[in-house]
Design a protein around this motif. Structure first.
Motif, PDB file in Angstrom:
ATOM      1  N   HIS A  35      12.917  17.454  15.586  1.00  0.00           N
ATOM      2  CA  HIS A  35      12.344  16.755  14.432  1.00  0.00           C
ATOM      3  C   HIS A  35      12.134  17.761  13.319  1.00  0.00           C
ATOM      4  CE1 HIS A  35      11.179  12.807  16.176  1.00  0.00           C
ATOM      5  NE2 HIS A  35      11.521  13.471  17.236  1.00  0.00           N
ATOM      6  N   LEU A  36      12.626  17.392  12.165  1.00  0.00           N
ATOM      7  CA  LEU A  36      12.542  18.329  11.048  1.00  0.00           C
ATOM      8  C   LEU A  36      11.590  17.804   9.988  1.00  0.00           C
ATOM      9  CD1 LEU A  36      16.307  19.154  10.714  1.00  0.00           C
ATOM     10  CD2 LEU A  36      14.563  20.499  11.817  1.00  0.00           C
ATOM     11  N   GLY A  37      11.408  18.587   8.974  1.00  0.00           N
ATOM     12  CA  GLY A  37      10.651  18.123   7.826  1.00  0.00           C
ATOM     13  C   GLY A  37       9.299  18.770   7.666  1.00  0.00           C
ATOM     14  N   TYR A  38       8.911  19.617   8.593  1.00  0.00           N
ATOM     15  CA  TYR A  38       7.586  20.219   8.481  1.00  0.00           C
ATOM     16  C   TYR A  38       7.525  21.296   7.415  1.00  0.00           C
ATOM     17  CZ  TYR A  38       6.299  17.827  12.733  1.00  0.00           C
ATOM     18  OH  TYR A  38       6.028  16.871  13.654  1.00  0.00           O
ATOM     19  N   ILE A  39       8.673  21.839   7.042  1.00  0.00           N
ATOM     20  CA  ILE A  39       8.644  22.877   6.000  1.00  0.00           C
ATOM     21  C   ILE A  39       9.643  22.519   4.892  1.00  0.00           C
ATOM     22  CG2 ILE A  39      10.240  24.445   7.192  1.00  0.00           C
ATOM     23  CD1 ILE A  39       8.239  26.693   6.207  1.00  0.00           C
ATOM     24  N   HIS A  40       9.772  21.217   4.657  1.00  0.00           N
ATOM     25  CA  HIS A  40      10.665  20.788   3.590  1.00  0.00           C
ATOM     26  C   HIS A  40       9.992  21.008   2.248  1.00  0.00           C
ATOM     27  CE1 HIS A  40      13.973  18.610   1.857  1.00  0.00           C
ATOM     28  NE2 HIS A  40      13.104  18.033   1.076  1.00  0.00           N
ATOM     29  N   ARG A  41      10.657  21.805   1.398  1.00  0.00           N
ATOM     30  CA  ARG A  41      10.055  22.086   0.091  1.00  0.00           C
ATOM     31  C   ARG A  41      10.912  21.534  -1.024  1.00  0.00           C
ATOM     32  NH1 ARG A  41      10.828  27.805   1.954  1.00  0.00           N
ATOM     33  NH2 ARG A  41      12.429  26.534   2.887  1.00  0.00           N
ATOM     34  N   SER A  42      11.902  20.721  -0.668  1.00  0.00           N
ATOM     35  CA  SER A  42      12.845  20.122  -1.611  1.00  0.00           C
ATOM     36  C   SER A  42      13.410  21.170  -2.563  1.00  0.00           C
ATOM     37  CB  SER A  42      12.214  18.967  -2.375  1.00  0.00           C
ATOM     38  OG  SER A  42      11.223  19.417  -3.237  1.00  0.00           O
ATOM     39  N   GLY A  55       8.580  29.107  13.931  1.00  0.00           N
ATOM     40  CA  GLY A  55       8.417  28.353  12.712  1.00  0.00           C
ATOM     41  C   GLY A  55       7.940  26.973  13.088  1.00  0.00           C
ATOM     42  N   VAL A  56       8.207  26.011  12.251  1.00  0.00           N
ATOM     43  CA  VAL A  56       7.649  24.692  12.486  1.00  0.00           C
ATOM     44  C   VAL A  56       8.724  23.708  12.899  1.00  0.00           C
ATOM     45  CG1 VAL A  56       5.530  24.867  11.209  1.00  0.00           C
ATOM     46  CG2 VAL A  56       7.633  24.483   9.994  1.00  0.00           C
ATOM     47  N   LEU A  57       9.483  24.072  13.884  1.00  0.00           N
ATOM     48  CA  LEU A  57      10.452  23.138  14.460  1.00  0.00           C
ATOM     49  C   LEU A  57       9.726  22.327  15.527  1.00  0.00           C
ATOM     50  CD1 LEU A  57      13.373  22.211  14.750  1.00  0.00           C
ATOM     51  CD2 LEU A  57      13.696  24.002  16.414  1.00  0.00           C
ATOM     52  N   HIS A  58       9.992  21.043  15.534  1.00  0.00           N
ATOM     53  CA  HIS A  58       9.354  20.169  16.514  1.00  0.00           C
ATOM     54  C   HIS A  58      10.438  19.626  17.437  1.00  0.00           C
ATOM     55  CE1 HIS A  58       6.987  16.205  17.281  1.00  0.00           C
ATOM     56  NE2 HIS A  58       7.084  16.948  18.346  1.00  0.00           N
ATOM     57  N   LEU A  59      10.365  19.980  18.703  1.00  0.00           N
ATOM     58  CA  LEU A  59      11.339  19.485  19.664  1.00  0.00           C
ATOM     59  C   LEU A  59      10.639  18.508  20.593  1.00  0.00           C
ATOM     60  CD1 LEU A  59      13.073  22.801  20.780  1.00  0.00           C
ATOM     61  CD2 LEU A  59      13.934  21.153  19.158  1.00  0.00           C
ATOM     62  N   ASN A  65       6.078  17.612  23.728  1.00  0.00           N
ATOM     63  CA  ASN A  65       6.286  17.929  22.311  1.00  0.00           C
ATOM     64  C   ASN A  65       6.205  19.428  22.138  1.00  0.00           C
ATOM     65  OD1 ASN A  65       6.504  15.487  20.625  1.00  0.00           O
ATOM     66  ND2 ASN A  65       4.664  14.963  21.752  1.00  0.00           N
ATOM     67  N   MET A  66       7.350  20.064  22.028  1.00  0.00           N
ATOM     68  CA  MET A  66       7.333  21.515  21.795  1.00  0.00           C
ATOM     69  C   MET A  66       7.337  21.734  20.294  1.00  0.00           C
ATOM     70  SD  MET A  66       9.571  23.464  24.568  1.00  0.00           S
ATOM     71  CE  MET A  66       9.106  23.430  26.277  1.00  0.00           C
ATOM     72  N   GLY A  67       6.292  22.332  19.833  1.00  0.00           N
ATOM     73  CA  GLY A  67       6.191  22.510  18.405  1.00  0.00           C
ATOM     74  C   GLY A  67       5.454  21.360  17.769  1.00  0.00           C
ATOM     75  N   PRO A  68       5.210  21.312  16.471  1.00  0.00           N
ATOM     76  CA  PRO A  68       5.632  22.301  15.486  1.00  0.00           C
ATOM     77  C   PRO A  68       4.955  23.665  15.638  1.00  0.00           C
ATOM     78  CG  PRO A  68       4.320  20.576  14.483  1.00  0.00           C
ATOM     79  CD  PRO A  68       4.554  20.169  15.864  1.00  0.00           C
ATOM     80  N   GLN A  69       3.903  23.729  16.431  1.00  0.00           N
ATOM     81  CA  GLN A  69       3.299  25.051  16.645  1.00  0.00           C
ATOM     82  C   GLN A  69       3.584  25.471  18.081  1.00  0.00           C
ATOM     83  OE1 GLN A  69       1.880  26.692  14.206  1.00  0.00           O
ATOM     84  NE2 GLN A  69       2.072  24.999  12.786  1.00  0.00           N
ATOM     85  N   HIS A  70       4.620  26.213  18.280  1.00  0.00           N
ATOM     86  CA  HIS A  70       4.973  26.663  19.617  1.00  0.00           C
ATOM     87  C   HIS A  70       5.530  28.074  19.495  1.00  0.00           C
ATOM     88  CE1 HIS A  70       7.236  26.909  23.400  1.00  0.00           C
ATOM     89  NE2 HIS A  70       6.323  26.094  23.862  1.00  0.00           N
ATOM     90  N   PRO A  71       5.181  28.962  20.417  1.00  0.00           N
ATOM     91  CA  PRO A  71       5.582  30.361  20.232  1.00  0.00           C
ATOM     92  C   PRO A  71       7.083  30.583  20.182  1.00  0.00           C
ATOM     93  CG  PRO A  71       3.996  30.143  22.020  1.00  0.00           C
ATOM     94  CD  PRO A  71       4.341  28.765  21.596  1.00  0.00           C
ATOM     95  N   ALA A  72       7.872  29.692  20.762  1.00  0.00           N
ATOM     96  CA  ALA A  72       9.303  29.983  20.842  1.00  0.00           C
ATOM     97  C   ALA A  72      10.105  29.309  19.752  1.00  0.00           C
ATOM     98  CB  ALA A  72       9.841  29.552  22.198  1.00  0.00           C
ATOM     99  N   THR A  73       9.496  28.421  18.972  1.00  0.00           N
ATOM    100  CA  THR A  73      10.307  27.740  17.970  1.00  0.00           C
ATOM    101  C   THR A  73      10.381  28.511  16.654  1.00  0.00           C
ATOM    102  OG1 THR A  73       8.381  26.404  17.441  1.00  0.00           O
ATOM    103  CG2 THR A  73       9.985  25.437  18.888  1.00  0.00           C
TER     104      THR A  73
END
Lengths: 358, 378, 158
Positions: free
Chosen positions: B52-59, B33-37, B23-31
């Motif tokens: 995987h998205l949605g960690y910084i969804h602010r609608s 931001g909060v991208l989860h791969l 699980n790379m991210g949501p806290q990973h130095p190369a992403t």
């Protein structure tokens, strides 16, 4: 003149006069251990600060400048913080190996201090197979790294440790061949003899181009062996977050960190000893006046100066280059460095047999 | 659907053939931001990447529906925060289109200059961050030195450094700073001097080249079918510069080249952006001395109401094509709003082009895709 | 041929690396290029852009008078409900009732500094100040009342 040589001699004479030889030897050992640990700590602090300052200057910023004048106590404060931090052990980790690994890495680094000649006749152990000892012990550090990576039970750690294993195993070869060129030229494995052979000139100057090539290869190989950028794949921070020490915190992390810097110091000290004449002052041909002035500078200053120059070069590498990829790293070793160093060793052997060096 | 328990299960078990799921991210130095791969590895080789998205969804889209046409512009700065001016311009252009507001020439020129400055600033940050992904820390600081000059210019004129909110429907919020032109010229001078540094440190560097050449190759067909835009598509040989295709503001009055590379690998994506910075400088040079005098904002009604209907406006941000789509019911707020963000389509191509390469290549590929996660998630 | 390519490869690679090292070496030896600002130490000389949007303030003149009529244009313009205006009725010397503000409540923690309230204000009663040091120990301190106690509206502002 007060020199490190005379201090050791006086101490030994005094100990032998006061106590019987066995106790004197034991006390000498204790003093040596104490000195080694002190040196270890001080070098770690100084080198970390140096690295941060060098990085800052290269990156057009100031670096640490808040703790103490010019920030000189910054690393001491950092160490204090790290000591007070909780040393967390992950639940699923192999606890014994996890806690053992930093000490293995540190112990290897400390063992390597033994055969280094810090100044004229100032050496912990002038073993007659000094160079071989260094080559064999330095390869042990990979065990500590593999141990850390495996025991952490973390995928990043495991990947980092595996990378580190492949890397150190391959780069040892070129480092070994580069060291061998000097052994071939000197005809001895003993550090003191290698230094003595450079009485009339450093190997870098009197060994022609092959030694210069060997020197460059040595610098590249040891940069890789100490896991420094551009070869820092074991802890590649943008890929593996922190590589093999991802799960370490507090003092255990600090030990890894210190060991890395001590390793840099050691490989640079060995490089300075083999190629730049160790504690030998710079002598140029028959300029008697110049040579005399150079002799006046203490041998320990010469040794430290050369070592720190090499350390600076390695730091300069780190803050200039991007990181290699893992397959490129191995390509570089097996396709470029190893063939070149093999060929180079052949050249040096011819030079040594024909006696073409000065 | 992938739910939280699946992710946990995946990480604790090895896959069927000894695969390693990381699980790379949501806290990973190369992403960045909060991208989860969720990366499936076989040794060092990547077998599958699932973003995987949605960690910084602010609608943001839903938020915009409750804001008036003057108010919703500032929210769009928070999408792609590195090209906030360009986002604001897109929204302002759309409102102007929907209400037939006449924009003064001065405002158009200033908007174009600011957009290009934003583009340079964004690419500067990207160069630094990308070099950092590849392990070179120093170019980041050199790039930020030039970027700092741009943010200073922005601060002088717009009053903020990142989320400016300077562009309003009809023109600009207030006139440019008296020293705007001299400062921009000083920046152009320094930029031209210092851009060679990136050549020395990054472009020409053998390690950088071997890390990026032939890595993450995206063919032109795939670029089109995945909906890529901006430098990512142009590096694959797809001509898609909105500034050329559908010029807005003062882009129809300036000469510049659309940079197209054909290799489609990470290195050509890099080259496209570096050359684009030079083109942006060219645009600014043509405009900076010719800013016409006059009003900076056109005449608008106090309360903005879009005509009933559907409106679409696209602009070229630093990352690609940003589309704003509004359905208006004739009220003071949009009935429905949708942003077509460039980052989302550019991210979707990641699995396709990074499959089969090493972990290190993933960083090079992801770096050159230039992902800004708040833009993808909104 | 192979050997020639091999050697040019090595040579080009090394020279490209040396080029980079020359650049970083230049910056290492040229301390004048350092661009860092030492922020808390240079507070006295720190110059911010005059348009810098730090927070909303309400300027008062020497008679403790402001120009806010309490028209709530800013409250309506604000996208996120940062501003709340509470009005009251003053009795003018002529005995007439006049609308005035009781409290101009400004919630800094909600403000995005978009400047829409300032452009909306018909009487230029509020403006952006360049103060950017907003940190406080208590969140409630970020909710500010912009009109000073005892202040009143300037003569002639409608």
């Amino acid at each position: 003149m007060l020199s490190l040589e005379s201090i050791t001699k006086t101490t030994q004479d005094w100990l032998l006069a006061k106590f019987n030889p066995t106790i004197a030897l034991a006390m000498e050992c204790a003093i040596v251990i104490l000195l080694a640990i002190t040196l270890f700590a001080i070098l770690g602090l100084v080198l970390v600060l140096l690295e941060r300052k060098v990085a800052a200057r290269i990156q057009i910023r100031l670096g640490p400048n808040r703790v103490g004048p010019g920030g000189i106590f910054q690393t001491a404060a950092d160490t204090l913080k790290l000591i007070m931090k909780e040393g967390l052990t992950p639940d699923t980790a192999d606890k014994f190996l996890f806690n053992l690994a930093p000490f293995v890495v540190m112990m290897v680094a400390m063992l390597l201090l033994a055969p280094i000649a810090f100044a004229k006749n100032f050496q912990i152990w002038d073993i007659n197979i000094g160079v071989l000892y260094i080559s064999s012990i330095s390869s042990l550090s990979v065990i500590g790294i593999l141990m850390a990576g495996w025991a952490s039970n973390n995928k990043y750690s495991l990947l980092g440790a595996m990378r580190s294993g492949a890397q150190i195993v391959s780069y040892e070869l070129s480092a070994g061949f580069a060291v061998l060129t000097i052994v071939v030229l000197t005809g001895s494995l003993q550090i003191s003899e290698i230094v003595a052979a450079q009485q009339n000139g450093w190997w870098l100057f009197k060994g022609h181009i092959p030694v210069v090539i060997a020197f460059v290869l040595y610098i590249i190989a040891v940069t890789a062996e100490t896991n420094r950028a551009p070869f820092d794949l074991a802890e590649a921070e943008s890929e593996l977050t922190a590589g093999f020490h991802t799960e370490y915190s507090g003092m255990k992390f600090a030990l890894f960190f210190l060991a890395e810097y001590i390793n840099i110091f050691i490989v640079c000290a060995i490089g300075a000893t083999l190629f730049l004449g160790g504690w030998m002052p710079l002598h140029i041909g028959h300029w008697e006046g110049f040579n005399h002035i150079m002799d006046y500078i203490p041998s320990s200053v010469w040794f430290m100066g050369k070592t720190f120059f090499l350390i600076f070069i390695i730091m300069w590498f780190r803050w200039t280059f991007p990181r290699l990829r893992v397959d490129q790293l191995l390509n570089l070793e097996w396709k470029y460095l190893l063939p070149i160093s093999l060929f180079n060793l052949l050249l040096v052997t011819v030079i040594a047999i024909m006696g073409w060096y000065f | 659907m992938y739910n939280q328990t699946d992710i946990i299960k995946d990480t604790t078990n090895l896959g069927p053939e000894g695969e390693l799921v990381v699980n790379m991210g949501p806290q990973h130095p190369a992403t960045h931001g909060v991208l989860h791969l969720v990366v499936t590895l076989n040794g060092e080789t990547i077998k599958k990447i699932e973003p995987h998205l949605g960690y910084i969804h602010r609608s943001i889209e839903k938020m915009c529906e409750s804001l008036t046409y003057r108010q919703f512009i500032y929210v769009t700065s928070r999408m792609d925060y590195l090209s906030s001016h360009i986002n604001n311009t897109a929204c302002a252009l759309l409102v102007e289109k929907g209400m037939q507001i006449e924009v003064p020439e001065r405002a158009k020129f200033v908007r174009t200059i600011l957009n290009e400055l934003t583009r340079i600033a964004s690419h500067e940050l990207w160069i630094g961050a990308m070099a950092m992904d590849l392990g070179a820390f120093t170019p980041f600081f050199y790039a930020f030195r030039e970027r700092e000059m741009i943010t200073d210019i922005m601060e002088d004129t717009c009053g903020a450094r990142l989320t400016m909110n300077y562009i309003v429907p009809g023109g600009l919020m207030y006139d440019i700073h008296p020293e705007f032109q001299t400062k921009v010229k000083a920046f152009i001078k320094q930029f031209k001097e210092k851009v060679t540094e990136y050549e020395d440190l990054v472009t020409g560097n053998i390690i950088f080249q071997s890390r990026t050449k032939g890595v993450g190759v995206l063919s032109a067909e795939d670029a089109i079918s995945y909906g890529c835009s901006g430098p990512v598509a142009r590096a694959s040989g797809v001509s898609c510069d909105i500034r050329k295709i559908a010029p807005y503001d003062a882009y129809d009055r300036v000469e510049f080249d659309e940079i197209i590379e054909t290799e489609g690998d990470s290195f050509s994506r890099y080259l496209v952006r570096v050359k684009e910075m030079n083109q942006s400088i060219r645009i600014i040079e043509q405009l900076i001395d010719n800013i016409p005098e006059g009003e900076f904002v056109g005449k608008t009604k106090n309360v903005l109401k879009l005509n009933k209907g559907e409106f679409y406006q696209r602009v070229e941000t630093a990352r690609g094509e940003l589309g704003v789509y509004i359905v208006s019911e004739g009220a003071t707020t949009p009935h429905r709003i949708k942003f077509r963000s460039p980052g989302f389509s550019n991210l979707s191509v990641l699995d396709h082009i990074a499959k089969g390469s090493k972990i290190g290549d993933l960083m090079a590929t992801m770096g050159t895709l230039d992902l800004v996660i708040p833009d993808i998630d909104r | 041929m192979f050997l020639k390519d091999y050697i040019t490869d090595v040579f080009n690679g090394v020279s490209s690396l040396l080029k980079g090292m020359r650049k970083t070496g230049y910056y290492f030896t040229h301390g004048k290029e350092i661009i860092t600002e030492q922020y808390p130490d240079n507070r006295a000389t720190l110059k911010l852009a005059d348009r810098f949007k730090g927070e909303v303030v309400m300027p008062h003149d020497e008679n403790n008078e402001h120009t806010c009529t309490g028209c709530t244009a800013c409250e309506l313009a604000c996208p996120n409900g940062t501003i709340k205006i509470i009005t009251k009725f003053d009795i003018t010397p002529e005995g007439k009732k006049k609308k005035a503000i009781d409290a101009f409540i400004y919630r800094l923690e909600m403000c995005t500094l978009c400047n829409l309230c300032i452009t909306a204000c018909p009487s230029d009663a509020i403006k952006m100040s360049a103060n950017f040091e907003h940190s406080v120990f208590d969140r409630s301190k970020l909710t500010k009342v912009l009109n000073k106690p005892g202040s009143k509206i300037k003569e002639g502002i409608e």
